[in-house]
Motif scaffolding. Structure first.
Motif, PDB file in Angstrom:
ATOM      1  N   ARG A  70     -19.520 -19.659  50.029  1.00 62.29           N
ATOM      2  CA  ARG A  70     -19.407 -19.593  51.489  1.00 62.29           C
ATOM      3  C   ARG A  70     -18.808 -18.249  51.937  1.00 62.29           C
ATOM      4  O   ARG A  70     -19.054 -17.814  53.064  1.00 62.29           O
ATOM      5  N   ARG A  71     -18.040 -17.617  51.068  1.00 60.24           N
ATOM      6  CA  ARG A  71     -17.409 -16.339  51.411  1.00 60.24           C
ATOM      7  C   ARG A  71     -18.332 -15.149  51.226  1.00 60.24           C
ATOM      8  O   ARG A  71     -18.117 -14.089  51.781  1.00 60.24           O
ATOM      9  N   SER A  72     -19.356 -15.313  50.385  1.00 55.42           N
ATOM     10  CA  SER A  72     -20.222 -14.190  50.054  1.00 55.42           C
ATOM     11  C   SER A  72     -21.240 -13.917  51.155  1.00 55.42           C
ATOM     12  O   SER A  72     -21.495 -14.751  52.003  1.00 55.42           O
ATOM     13  N   PRO A 113      -7.776 -14.866  47.742  1.00 57.57           N
ATOM     14  CA  PRO A 113      -8.324 -15.127  46.409  1.00 57.57           C
ATOM     15  C   PRO A 113      -9.246 -13.998  45.966  1.00 57.57           C
ATOM     16  O   PRO A 113      -9.939 -13.396  46.780  1.00 57.57           O
ATOM     17  N   LYS A 114      -9.245 -13.732  44.663  1.00 57.58           N
ATOM     18  CA  LYS A 114     -10.045 -12.641  44.114  1.00 57.58           C
ATOM     19  C   LYS A 114     -11.381 -13.176  43.590  1.00 57.58           C
ATOM     20  O   LYS A 114     -11.650 -13.154  42.383  1.00 57.58           O
ATOM     21  N   CYS A 115     -12.212 -13.630  44.499  1.00 58.79           N
ATOM     22  CA  CYS A 115     -13.488 -14.230  44.100  1.00 58.79           C
ATOM     23  C   CYS A 115     -14.380 -13.241  43.352  1.00 58.79           C
ATOM     24  O   CYS A 115     -15.190 -13.639  42.502  1.00 58.79           O
ATOM     25  N   GLY A 116     -14.222 -11.950  43.630  1.00 59.47           N
ATOM     26  CA  GLY A 116     -15.071 -10.946  42.997  1.00 59.47           C
ATOM     27  C   GLY A 116     -14.874 -10.810  41.508  1.00 59.47           C
ATOM     28  O   GLY A 116     -15.767 -10.328  40.807  1.00 59.47           O
ATOM     29  N   VAL A 117     -13.707 -11.242  41.002  1.00 59.45           N
ATOM     30  CA  VAL A 117     -13.451 -11.146  39.563  1.00 59.45           C
ATOM     31  C   VAL A 117     -13.288 -12.531  38.928  1.00 59.45           C
ATOM     32  O   VAL A 117     -12.903 -12.640  37.765  1.00 59.45           O
ATOM     33  N   CYS A 118     -13.600 -13.564  39.677  1.00 61.10           N
ATOM     34  CA  CYS A 118     -13.404 -14.921  39.165  1.00 61.10           C
ATOM     35  C   CYS A 118     -14.561 -15.340  38.265  1.00 61.10           C
ATOM     36  O   CYS A 118     -15.737 -15.188  38.637  1.00 61.10           O
ATOM     37  N   PRO A 119     -14.269 -15.884  37.092  1.00 61.03           N
ATOM     38  CA  PRO A 119     -15.337 -16.318  36.185  1.00 61.03           C
ATOM     39  C   PRO A 119     -16.084 -17.547  36.677  1.00 61.03           C
ATOM     40  O   PRO A 119     -17.100 -17.933  36.101  1.00 61.03           O
ATOM     41  N   VAL A 166      -5.948 -15.411  40.179  1.00 58.01           N
ATOM     42  CA  VAL A 166      -7.265 -15.144  40.764  1.00 58.01           C
ATOM     43  C   VAL A 166      -7.539 -16.041  41.973  1.00 58.01           C
ATOM     44  O   VAL A 166      -7.778 -15.552  43.077  1.00 58.01           O
ATOM     45  N   CYS A 167      -7.522 -17.329  41.765  1.00 58.07           N
ATOM     46  CA  CYS A 167      -7.842 -18.280  42.834  1.00 58.07           C
ATOM     47  C   CYS A 167      -6.591 -18.574  43.650  1.00 58.07           C
ATOM     48  O   CYS A 167      -6.148 -19.720  43.782  1.00 58.07           O
ATOM     49  N   ARG A 168      -6.031 -17.530  44.216  1.00 55.16           N
ATOM     50  CA  ARG A 168      -4.766 -17.628  44.938  1.00 55.16           C
ATOM     51  C   ARG A 168      -4.946 -18.324  46.278  1.00 55.16           C
ATOM     52  O   ARG A 168      -6.030 -18.308  46.858  1.00 55.16           O
ATOM     53  N   ALA A 169      -3.868 -18.902  46.774  1.00 53.75           N
ATOM     54  CA  ALA A 169      -3.934 -19.601  48.059  1.00 53.75           C
ATOM     55  C   ALA A 169      -4.329 -18.639  49.168  1.00 53.75           C
ATOM     56  O   ALA A 169      -5.161 -18.960  50.022  1.00 53.75           O
ATOM     57  N   ALA A 170      -3.736 -17.449  49.145  1.00 52.97           N
ATOM     58  CA  ALA A 170      -4.082 -16.402  50.103  1.00 52.97           C
ATOM     59  C   ALA A 170      -4.738 -15.254  49.356  1.00 52.97           C
ATOM     60  O   ALA A 170      -4.334 -14.913  48.242  1.00 52.97           O
TER      61      ALA A 170
END
Length: 220
Positions: free
Chosen positions: A218-220, A202-208, A196-200
């Motif tokens: 900051r990304r939202s 990242p899947k913030c939308g599904v991160c708990p 999920v929290c990948r270096a490139a």
């Protein structure tokens, strides 16, 4: 520990119990030798590759004594699917012989003693202490560092954050005292970082952790 840190730990553990790679054999409580074997195998390779040889290796060499007297060719034959078999086989034999010579074949539950062994650095020492000795140690690698930096908005002043004592101190402060929960937390962070929290990308939308994560906000 309270506030964001407490929520962070709880959610990571919950996520790991639901989604983590809990069936990997080296993640359950076991002797230090089995943990060391897995750690050496997992260097520059994948869990899938290590699984192909891990059980066979331990059946043939269940103790450092069994490996210390083995020939290099015999070891290379088993671990060949991992790659780097020449380097790994020599390291395995050297490690086994050192354990026999210095500790009677026992893997010590002491950080300084562990790091005096061939091929053992801070991460491997922590994994032995965590899994085999039941101590609340963090598995601080670049993956855990990435998650901690993003969620808590911290940044090491060092170019190599895994050598930063302050980063180790902070990571250690998060690890639950209960041995089982400590393992779940550590492996949960690593699995979350990989999936999920990948270096490139990242899947913030599904991160708990998205609602407590400074990076995600900051990304939202």
């Amino acid at each position: 520990m309270g506030g964001v840190a407490e929520v962070f730990v709880r959610r990571v553990v919950e996520w790991y119990r639901a989604h983590g790679d809990r069936d990997l054999p080296w993640r359950s409580p076991r002797g230090g030798w089995a943990v060391l074997v897995a750690a050496v195998m997992l260097r520059k390779t994948t869990a899938k590759q290590a699984l192909r040889v891990y059980t066979e290796f331990l059946e043939r060499f269940p103790t450092p004594h069994a490996l210390a007297s083995a020939g290099e060719d015999e070891v290379k034959k088993i671990i060949e699917p991992l790659g780097m078999e020449h380097v790994r086989s020599r390291l395995f034999i050297e490690l086994a012989r050192e354990l026999v010579a210095r500790y009677g074949g026992r893997v010590p539950c002491d950080r300084e003693a562990l790091m005096g062994l061939p091929g053992v650095g801070p991460y491997i020492a922590s994994e032995v202490l965590l899994v085999s000795c039941g101590l609340p140690e963090p598995l601080l690698d670049r993956n855990m560092i990435r998650v901690l930096e993003r969620v808590f908005g911290i940044k090491s002043a060092r170019k190599r954050p895994h050598t930063d004592p302050e980063m180790w101190k902070f990571a250690r402060s998060l690890v639950p005292k209960d041995p089982e929960v400590a393992r779940e937390f550590n492996y949960g962070v690593l699995d979350l970082a990989r999936r999920v929290c990948r270096a490139a990308s990242p899947k913030c939308g599904v991160c708990p952790l998205a609602d407590i994560c400074r990076y995600a906000s900051r990304r939202s």
